[in-house]
Design an enzyme around this catalytic site. Structure first.
Site, PDB file in Angstrom:
ATOM      1  N   ASP A  18      75.172  29.463  78.666  1.00 13.71           N
ATOM      2  CA  ASP A  18      74.238  28.245  78.511  1.00 13.71           C
ATOM      3  C   ASP A  18      72.889  28.692  78.001  1.00 13.71           C
ATOM      4  O   ASP A  18      72.539  29.871  78.642  1.00 13.71           O
ATOM      5  CB  ASP A  18      74.124  27.453  79.617  1.00 13.71           C
ATOM      6  CG  ASP A  18      73.567  26.228  79.425  1.00 13.71           C
ATOM      7  OD1 ASP A  18      73.394  25.661  78.250  1.00 13.71           O
ATOM      8  OD2 ASP A  18      73.438  25.239  80.421  1.00 13.71           O
ATOM      9  N   GLY A  21      70.093  26.974  73.085  1.00 12.35           N
ATOM     10  CA  GLY A  21      69.091  26.040  72.357  1.00 12.35           C
ATOM     11  C   GLY A  21      67.629  26.261  72.951  1.00 12.35           C
ATOM     12  O   GLY A  21      66.684  26.325  72.098  1.00 12.35           O
ATOM     13  N   ARG A  31      67.974  25.252  66.608  1.00 10.65           N
ATOM     14  CA  ARG A  31      69.053  25.591  67.640  1.00 10.65           C
ATOM     15  C   ARG A  31      69.965  26.872  67.216  1.00 10.65           C
ATOM     16  O   ARG A  31      70.489  27.551  68.029  1.00 10.65           O
ATOM     17  CB  ARG A  31      69.714  24.352  68.146  1.00 10.65           C
ATOM     18  CG  ARG A  31      68.731  23.602  69.004  1.00 10.65           C
ATOM     19  CD  ARG A  31      69.561  22.067  69.176  1.00 10.65           C
ATOM     20  NE  ARG A  31      70.630  22.472  70.163  1.00 10.65           N
ATOM     21  CZ  ARG A  31      70.653  22.464  71.581  1.00 10.65           C
ATOM     22  NH1 ARG A  31      69.383  22.510  71.953  1.00 10.65           N
ATOM     23  NH2 ARG A  31      71.465  22.721  72.239  1.00 10.65           N
ATOM     24  N   GLU A  65      83.076  17.996  75.117  1.00 17.90           N
ATOM     25  CA  GLU A  65      81.974  17.179  74.848  1.00 17.90           C
ATOM     26  C   GLU A  65      80.949  17.470  73.568  1.00 17.90           C
ATOM     27  O   GLU A  65      80.151  16.907  73.412  1.00 17.90           O
ATOM     28  CB  GLU A  65      81.242  17.161  76.380  1.00 17.90           C
ATOM     29  CG  GLU A  65      81.942  16.245  77.433  1.00 17.90           C
ATOM     30  CD  GLU A  65      83.161  17.132  77.865  1.00 17.90           C
ATOM     31  OE1 GLU A  65      83.138  18.548  77.938  1.00 17.90           O
ATOM     32  OE2 GLU A  65      84.100  16.323  78.070  1.00 17.90           O
ATOM     33  N   ASN A  66      81.165  18.952  73.541  1.00 15.63           N
ATOM     34  CA  ASN A  66      79.915  19.509  72.455  1.00 15.63           C
ATOM     35  C   ASN A  66      80.186  18.496  71.173  1.00 15.63           C
ATOM     36  O   ASN A  66      79.316  18.886  70.353  1.00 15.63           O
ATOM     37  CB  ASN A  66      80.208  20.860  72.333  1.00 15.63           C
ATOM     38  CG  ASN A  66      79.611  21.698  73.372  1.00 15.63           C
ATOM     39  OD1 ASN A  66      80.163  22.807  73.674  1.00 15.63           O
ATOM     40  ND2 ASN A  66      78.690  21.248  74.227  1.00 15.63           N
ATOM     41  N   TRP A  67      81.163  18.019  70.867  1.00 16.79           N
ATOM     42  CA  TRP A  67      81.435  17.197  69.704  1.00 16.79           C
ATOM     43  C   TRP A  67      80.048  16.299  69.346  1.00 16.79           C
ATOM     44  O   TRP A  67      79.864  15.656  68.501  1.00 16.79           O
ATOM     45  CB  TRP A  67      82.663  16.220  69.641  1.00 16.79           C
ATOM     46  CG  TRP A  67      83.830  17.290  69.549  1.00 16.79           C
ATOM     47  CD1 TRP A  67      84.710  17.468  70.401  1.00 16.79           C
ATOM     48  CD2 TRP A  67      84.083  18.138  68.154  1.00 16.79           C
ATOM     49  NE1 TRP A  67      85.792  18.531  69.927  1.00 16.79           N
ATOM     50  CE2 TRP A  67      85.237  18.818  68.614  1.00 16.79           C
ATOM     51  CE3 TRP A  67      83.765  18.348  66.823  1.00 16.79           C
ATOM     52  CZ2 TRP A  67      86.020  19.773  67.768  1.00 16.79           C
ATOM     53  CZ3 TRP A  67      84.314  19.260  66.076  1.00 16.79           C
ATOM     54  CH2 TRP A  67      85.537  19.843  66.628  1.00 16.79           C
ATOM     55  N   ARG A 192      76.035  23.673  87.388  1.00 14.45           N
ATOM     56  CA  ARG A 192      77.172  22.697  87.206  1.00 14.45           C
ATOM     57  C   ARG A 192      78.258  23.622  86.637  1.00 14.45           C
ATOM     58  O   ARG A 192      78.368  24.517  85.971  1.00 14.45           O
ATOM     59  CB  ARG A 192      76.535  21.716  85.848  1.00 14.45           C
ATOM     60  CG  ARG A 192      75.638  20.585  86.546  1.00 14.45           C
ATOM     61  CD  ARG A 192      75.552  19.523  85.172  1.00 14.45           C
ATOM     62  NE  ARG A 192      75.087  20.055  84.186  1.00 14.45           N
ATOM     63  CZ  ARG A 192      73.999  20.441  83.661  1.00 14.45           C
ATOM     64  NH1 ARG A 192      72.746  20.298  84.454  1.00 14.45           N
ATOM     65  NH2 ARG A 192      73.458  20.790  82.590  1.00 14.45           N
ATOM     66  N   GLU A 205      84.355  32.640  92.988  1.00  7.52           N
ATOM     67  CA  GLU A 205      82.807  32.520  93.354  1.00  7.52           C
ATOM     68  C   GLU A 205      81.985  32.275  92.157  1.00  7.52           C
ATOM     69  O   GLU A 205      82.569  32.407  91.012  1.00  7.52           O
ATOM     70  CB  GLU A 205      82.429  34.031  93.682  1.00  7.52           C
ATOM     71  CG  GLU A 205      83.214  34.811  94.691  1.00  7.52           C
ATOM     72  CD  GLU A 205      82.586  34.313  96.230  1.00  7.52           C
ATOM     73  OE1 GLU A 205      81.207  33.916  96.200  1.00  7.52           O
ATOM     74  OE2 GLU A 205      83.279  34.348  97.214  1.00  7.52           O
TER      75      GLU A 205
END
Ligand code: FPP
Length: 240
Positions: A18, A21, A31, A65-67, A192, A205
């Protein structure tokens, strides 16, 4: 020690890459510039695995979800994946990397799927590092697809529903040939799971680090791994 286990090096590391961007925005760039820098880090981290004793590396490249991102970003990412798979093939084959993909291929461009199939086939005898790339992957979606396949077997009378347990369902997951991850790393300061390996990370972990993915170096990877080796995993048992 009961069921507890101390591990020197995690065998299977999963990474939520992550922060591409934000890394680009901080440099006044689009990005996609960050995603390209992120792809270069993927290469460095894969290359580091044999020396660091990591046998399985699973990376989250694109989620279900990235769509929802802009069309420019989605198509730029798809182009980047194609380019990456083409440009890295020779190196991955020669380095003994076995490549697998998890996620639903149905929504992916057929040229991309052809490259994915080809890379899986070309590397199927490799065993130095097992690299799994999650592409159009979502943990809930994976469990739903596994349930659908399992249901078909039940409906066809090949599986007795009374015998279905967690082990049965796990055999229908995209990851059925992989061990569960010992360690999940997420970069960029977000704490998250974001639908990544929901089932498989039940006892993993987690390490959340502030570094943005394009800045995540081999040295930092080594540091995270050595901090893991000092933790004791109990799998729900009491030490004693
Ligand atoms: C998250 O950063 C990153 C992604 C959604 C894409 C991950 C892709 C790569 C690292 C590129 C290459 C991968 C391969 C396998 C070649 P973000 O865009 O959510 O960053 P932000 O949170 O700062 O916006």
């Amino acid at each position: 020690m009961g069921n507890s286990k101390s591990i020197a090096t995690p065998e299977h590391v999963a990474i939520i890459m992550d922060g591409n961007g934000r890394w680009a925005q901080a440099r006044g760039k689009p990005r996609l510039f960050g995603h390209h820098a992120g792809a270069r880090r993927v290469r460095e981290i894969v290359e580091a695995c044999p020396d660091l004793g990591v046998k399985y590396l699973t990376i989250f490249a694109f989620s279900t979800e990235n769509w929802k991102r802009t069309q420019t970003e989605v198509s730029g990412l798809m182009k980047l994946f194609k380019r990456y798979l083409m440009s890295e093939t020779k190196e991955l084959v020669e380095a003994g990397v076995r490549v697998r993909f998890i996620g639903d291929r149905i929504k992916l461009d057929e040229n991309l799927v052809a490259l994915m199939d080809e890379l899986e086939l070309l590397t199927c005898d490799n065993d130095t590092v097992h690299l799994t790339i999650a592409l159009n992957y979502g943990g809930r979606d994976e469990v739903a697809r596994a349930t659908k396949r399992l249901s078909r077997e039940v409906a066809a009378g090949r599986i007795d529903p009374e015998t279905v347990d967690a082990e049965t369902l796990a055999r229908f997951l995209d990851t059925y040939v992989l061990p569960d991850p010992d360690l999940v790393i997420r970069t960029s300061g977000e704490a998250r799971i974001s639908n990544f390996l929901l089932w498989q990370s039940a006892y993993s972990e987690y390490v959340f680090i502030d570094t943005l993915w394009p800045d995540f170096s081999r040295d930092e990877f080594a540091r995270v791994l050595s901090s893991f080796s000092t933790r004791e995993r109990r799998y729900g048992a009491v030490p004693g």
